[in-house]
Design a protein around this motif. Structure first.
Motif, PDB file in Angstrom:
ATOM      1  N   VAL A  88       2.899  10.343   3.079  1.00 41.71           N
ATOM      2  CA  VAL A  88       1.893   9.879   2.124  1.00 41.71           C
ATOM      3  C   VAL A  88       2.145   8.415   1.813  1.00 41.71           C
ATOM      4  CG1 VAL A  88       0.918  10.150  -0.194  1.00 41.71           C
ATOM      5  CG2 VAL A  88       1.694  12.173   1.068  1.00 41.71           C
ATOM      6  N   VAL A  89       1.103   7.608   1.876  1.00 44.87           N
ATOM      7  CA  VAL A  89       1.164   6.221   1.417  1.00 44.87           C
ATOM      8  C   VAL A  89       0.162   6.074   0.286  1.00 44.87           C
ATOM      9  CG1 VAL A  89       0.741   3.798   1.981  1.00 44.87           C
ATOM     10  CG2 VAL A  89       1.870   5.283   3.648  1.00 44.87           C
TER      11      VAL A  89
ATOM     12  N   LEU B 185      -3.248   8.461   3.614  1.00 45.71           N
ATOM     13  CA  LEU B 185      -3.299   7.207   2.878  1.00 45.71           C
ATOM     14  C   LEU B 185      -4.250   7.381   1.699  1.00 45.71           C
ATOM     15  CD1 LEU B 185      -3.053   4.134   2.346  1.00 45.71           C
ATOM     16  CD2 LEU B 185      -4.851   3.798   4.072  1.00 45.71           C
ATOM     17  N   VAL B 186      -3.774   7.049   0.504  1.00 47.75           N
ATOM     18  CA  VAL B 186      -4.619   7.091  -0.685  1.00 47.75           C
ATOM     19  C   VAL B 186      -4.584   5.719  -1.329  1.00 47.75           C
ATOM     20  CG1 VAL B 186      -5.148   8.247  -2.851  1.00 47.75           C
ATOM     21  CG2 VAL B 186      -3.969   9.500  -1.039  1.00 47.75           C
ATOM     22  N   ARG B 187      -5.736   5.137  -1.479  1.00 49.05           N
ATOM     23  CA  ARG B 187      -5.843   3.817  -2.104  1.00 49.05           C
ATOM     24  C   ARG B 187      -6.441   3.981  -3.492  1.00 49.05           C
ATOM     25  NH1 ARG B 187      -9.389  -0.510  -2.465  1.00 49.05           N
ATOM     26  NH2 ARG B 187      -8.397  -2.573  -2.315  1.00 49.05           N
ATOM     27  N   VAL B 188      -5.795   3.421  -4.493  1.00 43.51           N
ATOM     28  CA  VAL B 188      -6.189   3.619  -5.886  1.00 43.51           C
ATOM     29  C   VAL B 188      -6.833   2.367  -6.443  1.00 43.51           C
ATOM     30  CG1 VAL B 188      -5.330   4.056  -8.216  1.00 43.51           C
ATOM     31  CG2 VAL B 188      -4.398   5.327  -6.277  1.00 43.51           C
ATOM     32  N   GLY B 189      -7.938   2.546  -7.157  1.00 39.22           N
ATOM     33  CA  GLY B 189      -8.595   1.432  -7.819  1.00 39.22           C
ATOM     34  C   GLY B 189      -9.527   0.680  -6.907  1.00 39.22           C
TER      35      GLY B 189
ATOM     36  N   ARG C  82      -5.304  10.877   7.458  1.00 38.03           N
ATOM     37  CA  ARG C  82      -6.482  10.847   6.593  1.00 38.03           C
ATOM     38  C   ARG C  82      -6.364   9.690   5.615  1.00 38.03           C
ATOM     39  NH1 ARG C  82      -5.824  16.360   3.756  1.00 38.03           N
ATOM     40  NH2 ARG C  82      -3.660  15.612   3.856  1.00 38.03           N
ATOM     41  N   SER C  83      -7.523   9.204   5.156  1.00 38.35           N
ATOM     42  CA  SER C  83      -7.549   8.126   4.183  1.00 38.35           C
ATOM     43  C   SER C  83      -8.503   8.485   3.058  1.00 38.35           C
ATOM     44  CB  SER C  83      -7.986   6.805   4.833  1.00 38.35           C
ATOM     45  OG  SER C  83      -7.139   6.433   5.891  1.00 38.35           O
ATOM     46  N   TYR C  84      -8.107   8.180   1.831  1.00 37.08           N
ATOM     47  CA  TYR C  84      -8.951   8.433   0.664  1.00 37.08           C
ATOM     48  C   TYR C  84      -8.881   7.244  -0.266  1.00 37.08           C
ATOM     49  CZ  TYR C  84      -8.596  13.353   2.084  1.00 37.08           C
ATOM     50  OH  TYR C  84      -8.607  14.539   2.773  1.00 37.08           O
TER      51      TYR C  84
END
Length: 276
Positions: free
Chosen positions: A210-211, A233-237, A269-271
């Motif tokens: 997890v990144v 990959l989870v990008r926040v904001g 996966r990317s979110y």
């Protein structure tokens, strides 16, 4: 009551201390005496009205709510009709729009009793960042024990909660931060620290399940390059986008780079998760 007020969007110079009417709680609302208010990037976005698409929700020409603030903690002063689980004197924290004032209205379903182990200042910093991390690591990344988690921007509000949550669930967190914050993130449970002033996350051969990117200053390609084949990959904001289109382009790129897994399921996966 005293309140910080803004009539227009702009930098901190648009904020003024004024006397305004104390709000009255309506159905399913409570009035709290604010003891502490959260101040994160979300407050900056609402103050400046940037990126511009945010104004479709918060007011095109000026803020619909002239009193800024998003998170807060305090003591219930009064409750409106239909509120049965709160009463005056209860210490609470949660989503508290307009928290930059002596008193603020809150929806009863958006606040909770403050844990006795937290000060009002600590409790006011929890709601937005804490819920965002839960969405990112639980809902999107499916956090499980033994996972290798890279937290970019680990010393910030979202990042510091991410390190703690990953550690509490038996995962191993590697924190990316500046040298001054290294001891801080280690105290939260980080097993390793990458000093971004001396090395990039790609300089090491290690790969992560997890990144979580809470910084917004690295490309999607670079972040995905340190994922395991089935990593997330989870990008926040919404940082790193333009004033006009916000992070729409980045969100589109992340979606296009997340193909549906075939029979082997061997794809990353990317979110993108917006702050709550």
């Amino acid at each position: 009551m005293k309140a910080i007020v803004q009539d227009v969007y702009g930098p901190a110079d648009v904020l003024e201390l004024r006397d305004v009417d104390r709000p009255v709680p309506g159905p399913d609302e409570a009035l709290i005496r604010v003891r502490a208010a959260g101040a994160g990037p979300d407050v900056w976005h609402l103050m400046t009205g940037l990126p511009y698409p945010a104004r479709l929700v918060f007011g095109l020409r000026r803020p619909k709510n002239p009193v800024p603030g998003w998170d807060g903690a305090g003591v219930v002063e009064a409750v409106g009709p239909g509120v049965t689980d709160l009463e005056p004197g209860d210490a609470v924290h949660g989503e508290c729009r307009g928290s930059f004032a002596e008193f603020a209205l809150v929806r009863a379903g958006r606040i909770a009793r403050k844990p006795d182990c937290l000060t009002f200042e600590q409790a006011a910093a929890v709601p937005c960042s804490g819920v965002t991390v839960l969405q990112a690591l639980h809902t999107k990344a499916g956090l499980r024990p033994g996972r290798q988690v890279l937290v970019v921007g680990a010393s910030g509000g979202v990042g510091s909660f991410a390190v703690q949550l990953a550690t509490a669930h038996g995962a191993e967190a590697t924190a990316v931060c500046g040298p001054d914050a290294a001891d801080f993130v280690r105290s939260l449970g980080a097993v390793d620290v990458i000093d971004y002033t001396r090395e990039e996350i790609t300089d090491r051969p290690r790969r992560y399940d997890v990144v979580l990117d809470a910084a917004g200053n690295r490309s999607v390609s670079l972040l995905r390059s340190v994922l395991t084949p089935r990593g997330t990959l989870v990008r926040v904001g919404g940082e790193g986008g333009s004033r006009l289109f916000a992070d729409a382009g980045i969100r589109l790129e992340m979606g296009l780079r997340s193909p549906v897994a075939g029979s082997s399921g061997a794809c990353s996966r990317s979110y993108a998760v917006r702050t709550s």
